[in-house]
Design a protein around this motif. Structure first.
Motif, PDB file in Angstrom:
ATOM      1  N   ARG A 100       0.827  -1.215   0.000  1.00 50.25           N
ATOM      2  CA  ARG A 100       0.000   0.000   0.000  1.00 50.25           C
ATOM      3  C   ARG A 100       0.858   1.260   0.000  1.00 50.25           C
ATOM      4  NH1 ARG A 100      -4.025   0.894   5.002  1.00 50.25           N
ATOM      5  NH2 ARG A 100      -5.032   2.790   4.332  1.00 50.25           N
ATOM      6  N   ILE A 101       1.910   1.262   0.833  1.00 44.06           N
ATOM      7  CA  ILE A 101       2.787   2.444   0.899  1.00 44.06           C
ATOM      8  C   ILE A 101       3.472   2.656  -0.454  1.00 44.06           C
ATOM      9  CG2 ILE A 101       4.856   3.439   1.979  1.00 44.06           C
ATOM     10  CD1 ILE A 101       4.111   1.877   4.537  1.00 44.06           C
ATOM     11  N   ALA A 102       4.042   1.580  -0.997  1.00 42.96           N
ATOM     12  CA  ALA A 102       4.762   1.694  -2.279  1.00 42.96           C
ATOM     13  C   ALA A 102       3.809   2.158  -3.379  1.00 42.96           C
ATOM     14  CB  ALA A 102       5.381   0.344  -2.635  1.00 42.96           C
ATOM     15  N   PHE A 103       2.638   1.546  -3.437  1.00 44.37           N
ATOM     16  CA  PHE A 103       1.679   1.879  -4.495  1.00 44.37           C
ATOM     17  C   PHE A 103       1.213   3.334  -4.372  1.00 44.37           C
ATOM     18  CE2 PHE A 103      -2.420   2.028  -6.627  1.00 44.37           C
ATOM     19  CZ  PHE A 103      -2.175   1.316  -7.792  1.00 44.37           C
ATOM     20  N   THR A 104       0.884   3.739  -3.154  1.00 47.83           N
ATOM     21  CA  THR A 104       0.379   5.109  -2.942  1.00 47.83           C
ATOM     22  C   THR A 104       1.449   6.148  -3.263  1.00 47.83           C
ATOM     23  OG1 THR A 104      -1.074   4.278  -1.223  1.00 47.83           O
ATOM     24  CG2 THR A 104      -0.741   6.640  -1.255  1.00 47.83           C
ATOM     25  N   LEU A 126       5.967   9.651  -6.908  1.00 51.13           N
ATOM     26  CA  LEU A 126       7.391   9.457  -6.614  1.00 51.13           C
ATOM     27  C   LEU A 126       7.964   8.378  -7.535  1.00 51.13           C
ATOM     28  CD1 LEU A 126       6.712  11.064  -4.016  1.00 51.13           C
ATOM     29  CD2 LEU A 126       8.121   9.479  -2.765  1.00 51.13           C
ATOM     30  N   SER A 127       9.214   8.537  -7.897  1.00 49.00           N
ATOM     31  CA  SER A 127       9.871   7.503  -8.720  1.00 49.00           C
ATOM     32  C   SER A 127      10.175   6.303  -7.823  1.00 49.00           C
ATOM     33  CB  SER A 127      11.174   8.065  -9.290  1.00 49.00           C
ATOM     34  OG  SER A 127      12.092   8.283  -8.229  1.00 49.00           O
ATOM     35  N   TYR A 128      10.503   5.161  -8.449  1.00 48.24           N
ATOM     36  CA  TYR A 128      10.853   3.974  -7.652  1.00 48.24           C
ATOM     37  C   TYR A 128      12.041   4.279  -6.729  1.00 48.24           C
ATOM     38  CZ  TYR A 128       7.809   0.611 -10.082  1.00 48.24           C
ATOM     39  OH  TYR A 128       6.732  -0.082 -10.558  1.00 48.24           O
ATOM     40  N   GLN A 129      12.995   5.043  -7.250  1.00 45.16           N
ATOM     41  CA  GLN A 129      14.177   5.371  -6.455  1.00 45.16           C
ATOM     42  C   GLN A 129      13.784   6.172  -5.199  1.00 45.16           C
ATOM     43  OE1 GLN A 129      17.264   4.184  -6.863  1.00 45.16           O
ATOM     44  NE2 GLN A 129      17.679   5.219  -4.917  1.00 45.16           N
ATOM     45  N   GLU A 130      12.885   7.124  -5.396  1.00 43.51           N
ATOM     46  CA  GLU A 130      12.438   7.933  -4.243  1.00 43.51           C
ATOM     47  C   GLU A 130      11.668   7.069  -3.247  1.00 43.51           C
ATOM     48  OE1 GLU A 130      11.827  12.407  -6.071  1.00 43.51           O
ATOM     49  OE2 GLU A 130      10.515  10.804  -6.787  1.00 43.51           O
ATOM     50  N   VAL A 140      12.324   6.522   0.837  1.00 43.18           N
ATOM     51  CA  VAL A 140      11.317   6.747   1.893  1.00 43.18           C
ATOM     52  C   VAL A 140      11.102   5.469   2.699  1.00 43.18           C
ATOM     53  CG1 VAL A 140       8.903   7.338   2.357  1.00 43.18           C
ATOM     54  CG2 VAL A 140      10.154   8.566   0.587  1.00 43.18           C
ATOM     55  N   MET A 141      11.008   4.335   1.987  1.00 46.28           N
ATOM     56  CA  MET A 141      10.707   3.076   2.675  1.00 46.28           C
ATOM     57  C   MET A 141      11.950   2.399   3.241  1.00 46.28           C
ATOM     58  SD  MET A 141       7.752   1.383   0.298  1.00 46.28           S
ATOM     59  CE  MET A 141       7.309   0.139   1.512  1.00 46.28           C
ATOM     60  N   ASP A 142      13.115   2.916   2.853  1.00 45.62           N
ATOM     61  CA  ASP A 142      14.384   2.356   3.297  1.00 45.62           C
ATOM     62  C   ASP A 142      14.503   0.864   2.946  1.00 45.62           C
ATOM     63  OD1 ASP A 142      16.849   2.685   4.354  1.00 45.62           O
ATOM     64  OD2 ASP A 142      16.258   2.392   6.454  1.00 45.62           O
ATOM     65  N   VAL A 143      14.177   0.569   1.703  1.00 42.32           N
ATOM     66  CA  VAL A 143      14.314  -0.802   1.185  1.00 42.32           C
ATOM     67  C   VAL A 143      15.038  -0.728  -0.171  1.00 42.32           C
ATOM     68  CG1 VAL A 143      12.275  -1.785   2.339  1.00 42.32           C
ATOM     69  CG2 VAL A 143      12.018  -0.694   0.112  1.00 42.32           C
ATOM     70  N   SER A 144      15.397  -1.896  -0.703  1.00 42.16           N
ATOM     71  CA  SER A 144      16.135  -1.904  -1.978  1.00 42.16           C
ATOM     72  C   SER A 144      15.189  -1.645  -3.156  1.00 42.16           C
ATOM     73  CB  SER A 144      16.824  -3.245  -2.165  1.00 42.16           C
ATOM     74  OG  SER A 144      15.836  -4.243  -2.313  1.00 42.16           O
TER      75      SER A 144
END
Lengths: 101, 191
Positions: free
Chosen positions: B141-145, B152-156, B160-164
């Motif tokens: 949900r966080i990534a999708f939103t 936001l781009s995938y990199q951003e 934010v999520m502090d994941v790869s």
């Protein structure tokens, strides 16, 4: 693929596409003023609690400390009197002396 | 004013610097909250809480990430906390109703009004979509939103999520797949 399945797929596609036209909302122009007001009122509540609590707490602590001191002093004096009395008698007995005429 | 200078000035107690930070990032924080809450008044409330926390914990910001990333993180966490709190209220309201307590539960369903950001014609579809998004796992949900609503781009999103990056790609892939499945099931019963 049946007609219903096609329709479902189309609906799913259309629903997901809703986000393609998503419009960002505009923040309230008075956002900072409202934030400032909220922070100030939170600060006032905090200060208010301290102003209310501090003098009363301080006074209560002082009274408790005062009575503790008085109690300790009285106890100390009593025990010193008793100890000094019994010490004198012990001394007199040890050396076969009489303390009273 | 650069981020570091701004932070330094806020730490020194400069209120003008804090105002500058708020004015610079209020739109971003507010939109993030709207993206999760779909309710402007609640989003404004939570956005204010975000800045109050920033003001309170500015000394904890070490500058390891960008200021905007830190703000996104706080905004996401606060929004999700708010949703959890509402769900708890809803559950306690349900139990109060069952056990016949006197207190009337507060209305927690905010999705009955107009959905911000969605055109009038698409309101019903938007409601179905947001319900489906809400039923995703938290990370999906966080990534999708952040990607689809905040843009936001995938990199951003990784920052934010502090994941790869591969984790974000995987989360997005699963989120889209699950959404299609959930929406498919919905329309199977509603057509």
């Amino acid at each position: 693929m049946t007609e219903k399945e096609k329709k479902i797929e189309e609906e799913v596609k259309k629903t997901l596409e809703v986000l393609d036209d998503y419009q960002q909302s505009q923040v309230n122009p008075f956002f900072f003023a409202k934030l400032e007001h909220r922070m100030r009122s939170q600060e006032e509540i905090k200060t208010g609690i301290w102003q209310f609590a501090m003098p009363k707490l301080a006074l209560a602590t002082l009274i408790i400390l005062f009575f503790c001191n008085v109690f300790t002093m009285v106890n100390q004096l009593n025990s010193t009197d008793e100890n000094s009395g019994s010490g004198l008698e012990n001394f007199a007995e040890q050396y076969y002396l009489t303390t009273s005429q | 004013m650069e981020d570091q200078e701004l932070i330094h000035n806020i730490k020194a107690g400069n209120q003008k610097a804090f105002r500058h930070l708020v004015e610079q990032h209020q739109q971003q924080v507010f939109n993030t909250c709207v993206g999760f809450l779909h309710h402007e008044a609640d989003a404004e409330d939570i956005a204010q809480e975000v800045f109050i926390e920033v003001h309170r914990n500015i000394h904890k910001f070490k500058g390891d990430s960008k200021l905007s990333t830190w703000l996104y993180r706080i905004a996401v966490n606060k929004s999700l906390d708010f949703i959890r709190k509402k769900k708890r209220q809803k559950r306690s309201g349900f139990f109060q109703a069952i056990f016949g307590f006197d207190q009337i539960p507060e209305p927690v369903e905010t999705s009955k009004g107009m959905l911000p950001g969605i055109s009038i014609d698409d309101q019903d579809r938007g409601r179905v979509l947001f319900q489906a998004i809400e039923s995703l796992s938290e990370n999906q949900r966080i990534a999708f939103t952040l990607h689809k609503i905040e843009g936001l781009s995938y990199q951003e999103v990784t920052e934010v999520m502090d994941v790869s990056l591969s984790s974000v790609e995987s989360l997005m892939h699963r989120a889209k797949k699950n959404l299609k499945k959930k929406l498919g099931n919905y329309y199977k019963n509603h057509l």
